[in-house]
Enzyme design. Structure first.
Site, PDB file in Angstrom:
ATOM      1  N   LYS A  26       1.205   4.164  -2.629  1.00  0.00           N
ATOM      2  CA  LYS A  26       0.875   5.441  -2.622  1.00  0.00           C
ATOM      3  C   LYS A  26       2.026   6.781  -2.948  1.00  0.00           C
ATOM      4  O   LYS A  26       1.992   8.327  -3.345  1.00  0.00           O
ATOM      5  CB  LYS A  26       0.078   6.272  -1.259  1.00  0.00           C
TER       6      LYS A  26
ATOM      7  N   TYR B 291       0.777  -0.953   0.071  1.00  0.00           N
ATOM      8  CA  TYR B 291       0.250   0.489   0.052  1.00  0.00           C
ATOM      9  C   TYR B 291       0.649   1.109   0.020  1.00  0.00           C
ATOM     10  O   TYR B 291       0.693   2.281  -1.022  1.00  0.00           O
ATOM     11  CB  TYR B 291      -0.725  -0.135   1.444  1.00  0.00           C
TER      12      TYR B 291
END
Length: 312
Positions: A178, A174
């Site tokens: 990002k 994740y």
């Protein structure tokens, strides 16, 4: 609201009920357009992969149009673009790239197909959508005079995460997605400035959202080398969702305030529970932040939970 070129047109992705995008769409719908825009009303396109059924809480708001949009599907992007072009009067003033998916678990055990899906959804898709919609952002509508040079002709807000600035254990996929979005957003900010498109990277801290419920699965406690740390891994998946997390509506208002403020938006905007602390932690030397994060997630000191290679 009827179609035409008099509206200040906004597209928000990832608007499923209960998430940040849903509240951002609602907040935009309640606001008046910026004076400098010359528009007389706000028209919001709220998008979700599962379509209007996933956005029941936005039904009945007259200036919100609910559309189906899978941000990873070029055909779905083309259909949404055609509807925005038709209903919105041929232009787009604000794009909020909010759609995303979480992924938590040991990176070394993450299925590569899952890694690709998370990177595609969180980093590649916002770029693909921006590329596809840029002609609508640059297209002049109606007979109004163009905004003054101090005002952008369109705005793009990419919703990243402080996890993209600070990578801890069990959130690497994740965080990587990002971080990639942050870098793409920075490049877009510089490259689109001469075209008078303002770009801002939004970095939420702990904000109430759907991120944990919508996370990709990258941990199988029955097979994992990290099975002894299951409680830490599940805690990491829910780290942003605590009793002290910032209410979704508060975060949404900050995003809308940033998008509608006069002039060009700031390069980034950070807001949410623990955002100041996490920003500070991200600036520590690696040896210190690694030690703190490893301790917090049960990885330091090394202990008997680890299974030696070849013994399983």
């Amino acid at each position: 609201m009827s179609s035409g070129d008099g509206a200040f047109v906004v597209l928000v992705t990832g608007c499923s009920d209960g998430g940040i995008g849903c509240e951002v769409a609602r907040a935009f719908a309640l606001r008046a357009p910026p004076l400098a825009s010359g528009r007389d009303a706000v028209l919001v396109f709220a998008a979700a992969r599962r379509g209007p059924d996933a956005m029941q809480s936005l039904a009945g708001i007259p200036n919100i149009v609910r559309v189906a949009l899978d941000v990873t599907d070029p055909a779905s992007i083309a259909r949404a673009m055609a509807e925005i072009d038709r209903v919105g009067g041929g232009g787009l003033d604000v794009l909020v790239n909010n759609a995303g998916v979480g992924c938590f678990g040991p990176v070394v055990e993450a299925p590569i197909a899952t890694v690709r899906h998370v990177l595609d959804t969180n980093a590649v898709a916002p770029l693909a959508l921006t590329q596809a919609l840029l002609p609508l952002m640059l297209h002049p509508r109606g007979t109004r005079s163009p905004p003054a040079a101090s005002e952008p002709v369109a705005r793009v807000l990419n919703v990243g995460s402080l996890a993209g600035a600070l990578c801890g254990p069990f959130g690497g996929v994740y965080s990587a997605s990002k971080a990639a979005l942050h870098m793409l957003s920075s490049a877009l900010r510089m490259e689109l400035r001469p075209l008078r498109v303002s770009v801002c990277t939004v970095l939420p801290g702990g904000v109430v959202s759907n991120i944990a419920r919508g996370s990709a699965v990258a941990f199988d406690p029955a097979r994992s080398l990290y099975a002894g740390l299951a409680r830490f891994i599940y805690a990491r998946a829910n780290a942003s969702q605590s009793a002290r997390s910032t209410p979704t509506a508060d975060m949404a208002r900050r995003i809308v305030d940033t998008a509608l403020s006069p002039g060009y938006m700031p390069a980034s905007m950070t807001y949410g529970h623990l955002s100041t602390f996490l920003t500070f932690l991200s600036r520590l030397p690696y040896w210190l932040s690694d030690w703190l994060l490893m301790r917090n997630y049960g990885l330091w000191p090394p202990s008997s939970f680890m299974i030696a290679p070849g013994t399983k």
